[in-house]
Motif scaffolding. Structure first.
Motif, PDB file in Angstrom:
ATOM      1  N   ARG A   1      14.612  -8.199   4.062  1.00  0.00           N
ATOM      2  CA  ARG A   1      14.671  -6.823   3.561  1.00  0.00           C
ATOM      3  C   ARG A   1      13.317  -6.139   3.650  1.00  0.00           C
ATOM      4  NH1 ARG A   1      13.715  -4.352  -1.493  1.00  0.00           N
ATOM      5  NH2 ARG A   1      13.391  -6.350  -2.539  1.00  0.00           N
ATOM      6  N   ILE A   2      12.270  -6.843   3.238  1.00  0.00           N
ATOM      7  CA  ILE A   2      10.936  -6.237   3.240  1.00  0.00           C
ATOM      8  C   ILE A   2      10.430  -6.052   4.663  1.00  0.00           C
ATOM      9  CG2 ILE A   2       8.561  -6.459   2.428  1.00  0.00           C
ATOM     10  CD1 ILE A   2      10.754  -5.979   0.261  1.00  0.00           C
TER      11      ILE A   2
ATOM     12  N   PHE B   1       3.054  -8.848   4.098  1.00  0.00           N
ATOM     13  CA  PHE B   1       4.230  -9.210   3.320  1.00  0.00           C
ATOM     14  C   PHE B   1       3.708  -9.852   2.040  1.00  0.00           C
ATOM     15  CE2 PHE B   1       7.256 -12.713   2.232  1.00  0.00           C
ATOM     16  CZ  PHE B   1       8.220 -11.904   1.639  1.00  0.00           C
ATOM     17  N   VAL B   2       3.854  -9.135   0.918  1.00  0.00           N
ATOM     18  CA  VAL B   2       3.275  -9.563  -0.355  1.00  0.00           C
ATOM     19  C   VAL B   2       4.378  -9.555  -1.414  1.00  0.00           C
ATOM     20  CG1 VAL B   2       1.431  -9.188  -2.033  1.00  0.00           C
ATOM     21  CG2 VAL B   2       1.099  -8.480   0.344  1.00  0.00           C
ATOM     22  N   PRO B   3       5.117 -10.652  -1.558  1.00  0.00           N
ATOM     23  CA  PRO B   3       6.163 -10.671  -2.581  1.00  0.00           C
ATOM     24  C   PRO B   3       5.579 -10.415  -3.964  1.00  0.00           C
ATOM     25  CG  PRO B   3       6.274 -12.624  -1.179  1.00  0.00           C
ATOM     26  CD  PRO B   3       4.990 -11.939  -0.866  1.00  0.00           C
TER      27      PRO B   3
ATOM     28  N   TYR C   1       0.879  -1.166   0.000  1.00  0.00           N
ATOM     29  CA  TYR C   1       0.000   0.000   0.000  1.00  0.00           C
ATOM     30  C   TYR C   1       0.922   1.224   0.000  1.00  0.00           C
ATOM     31  CZ  TYR C   1      -3.782  -3.102   1.680  1.00  0.00           C
ATOM     32  OH  TYR C   1      -4.703  -4.104   1.838  1.00  0.00           O
ATOM     33  N   THR C   2       1.259   1.685  -1.146  1.00  0.00           N
ATOM     34  CA  THR C   2       2.316   2.689  -1.285  1.00  0.00           C
ATOM     35  C   THR C   2       2.024   3.930  -0.443  1.00  0.00           C
ATOM     36  OG1 THR C   2       2.656   1.918  -3.542  1.00  0.00           O
ATOM     37  CG2 THR C   2       3.688   4.008  -2.931  1.00  0.00           C
ATOM     38  N   GLY C   3       2.927   4.215   0.481  1.00  0.00           N
ATOM     39  CA  GLY C   3       2.830   5.386   1.335  1.00  0.00           C
ATOM     40  C   GLY C   3       2.138   5.158   2.659  1.00  0.00           C
ATOM     41  N   VAL C   4       1.435   4.036   2.831  1.00  0.00           N
ATOM     42  CA  VAL C   4       0.609   3.852   4.025  1.00  0.00           C
ATOM     43  C   VAL C   4       1.451   3.542   5.258  1.00  0.00           C
ATOM     44  CG1 VAL C   4      -1.201   2.421   5.077  1.00  0.00           C
ATOM     45  CG2 VAL C   4      -1.461   3.268   2.734  1.00  0.00           C
TER      46      VAL C   4
ATOM     47  N   VAL D   1       6.163  -4.146  -4.726  1.00  0.00           N
ATOM     48  CA  VAL D   1       7.098  -4.103  -3.595  1.00  0.00           C
ATOM     49  C   VAL D   1       8.181  -3.066  -3.805  1.00  0.00           C
ATOM     50  CG1 VAL D   1       8.918  -5.379  -2.419  1.00  0.00           C
ATOM     51  CG2 VAL D   1       6.681  -6.413  -2.722  1.00  0.00           C
ATOM     52  N   ASP D   2       8.733  -2.988  -4.999  1.00  0.00           N
ATOM     53  CA  ASP D   2       9.839  -2.072  -5.276  1.00  0.00           C
ATOM     54  C   ASP D   2       9.440  -0.993  -6.285  1.00  0.00           C
ATOM     55  OD1 ASP D   2      11.766  -3.065  -3.518  1.00  0.00           O
ATOM     56  OD2 ASP D   2      12.215  -4.713  -4.879  1.00  0.00           O
TER      57      ASP D   2
END
Length: 355
Positions: free
Chosen positions: A107-108, A90-92, A62-65, A349-350
């Protein structure tokens, strides 16, 4: 004074608020029209937190959350106020599934910890996009290793079907909850997942109880919208659910029924829809999206509330007349060629703004 919000004891040392503040609608790219007012959203979360709604739901994708929640944590910590507990995910990425290893997972997870500004994650809800790609159970085992290192309190899953969740529990993965879509419109958990939860002790955390806002008075008597003109991805997602279950006519009948119940009980249509799911077997909590302060007052009515038995019986009778979405939980969202899959974003993720 707002009544105390009910809590659900998930483990001997961890409980969740039964109503969880959801953050998906705050993520970058969710809105298809005007951007959200994040300062107003922050005010809404602060009010809910001050009233005991202390559990927030987010995700690495959730980008930014996570950064948004981290800001709330830092400001409240500095002011000596109570802090929220955070359920993240965690959602690869789909493109990465075949190469997920301990370095990738750590890393995540470490990035989520840093974004939130905490020492460990209260709950990590694990998702695997493609069951045909090997490594799902093994990757869950890597999360267990990070739990043993003290980086994770509770390991959970999100959008797992009953068959795939059973693979994890059979392998000894200590799954606490499975987050899934469950509402008056989408009853797929009742096919197999509820029974598995009864057998294994895994509980359900449910999202979509108000169908992105479709289960509200705003839509009572409205014409069916053009999907391309909807303002955010939630509405697109749940319009597809309506089309595959009650249809627009049946959905309007449901809204009329809920509106009559609202007049009798004093609860809004949205509150009634959420209370309906909170009273279902094996349900620990419901995630209610909070994208602005104007939704807060309605959410506060859920504290200490239960759906009257006559309302539940009436709703059960009504929705039993209609068909369900095909398959188990999240099956159509995974199916090639499905309209439901077409709106999913599986490689986040990235993303440039997500690092």
């Amino acid at each position: 004074m707002t009544p105390a919000l009910a809590r659900y004891q998930l483990t001997p040392d961890y409980a969740t608020a039964r109503v969880i503040n959801g953050g998906w609608q705050l993520s970058t790219g969710h809105a298809l029209a005007d951007p959200l007012d994040l300062l107003d959203a922050k005010r809404g979360f602060e009010v809910l937190l001050d009233h005991g709604f202390d559990t927030f739901d987010g995700a690495d994708i959730y980008t930014g959350v996570e950064n948004f929640y981290g800001g709330i944590i830092r400001s409240r910590r500095a002011a000596g106020k109570t802090l929220p507990q955070i359920h993240t995910k965690f959602v690869p990425d789909l493109k990465d599934l075949a190469r997920v290893d301990m370095a990738y997972v750590e890393r995540i997870i470490t990035r989520s910890i840093q974004r939130l500004g905490v020492e460990r994650l209260d709950m990590v809800q694990y998702h695997w996009w493609d069951y045909d790609v090997p490594g799902m159970v093994e990757t869950a085992g890597l999360l267990v290793r990070l739990q043993e290192k003290g980086l994770i309190r509770c390991i959970s899953t999100t959008n797992f079907s009953a068959a795939q969740l059973k693979k994890l529990t059979d392998a000894g993965i200590p799954v606490v909850t499975n987050q899934c879509q469950y509402s008056l419109l989408d009853r797929r958990p009742e096919k197999a997942l509820v029974k598995l939860c009864e057998e294994t002790g895994v509980k359900l955390i449910c999202y979509g109880t108000v169908a992105g806002g479709f289960l509200s008075r705003k839509w009572l008597g409205a014409e069916k919208p053009v999907i391309e003109k909807l303002e955010n991805r939630s509405l697109v997602k749940y319009l597809l659910v309506i089309e595959d279950t009650l249809g627009w006519s049946g959905y309007q009948q449901l809204l009329r029924k809920l509106d009559a119940m609202s007049a009798r009980t004093g609860f809004s249509i949205s509150a009634l829809a959420t209370l309906y799911i909170l009273g279902k077997p094996q349900v620990a909590a419901a995630v209610v999206g909070t994208r602005s302060s104007r939704h807060v007052a309605d959410t506060l009515t859920l504290a200490g509330a239960e759906l009257p038995a006559d309302c539940r019986e009436e709703l059960d009778r009504f929705i039993s007349q209609f068909g369900q979405i095909e398959g188990d939980c999240f099956d159509v969202e995974r199916a090639d060629g499905s309209r439901h899959k077409a709106i999913m974003r599986m490689n986040l993720v990235d993303s440039v703004t997500g690092k």
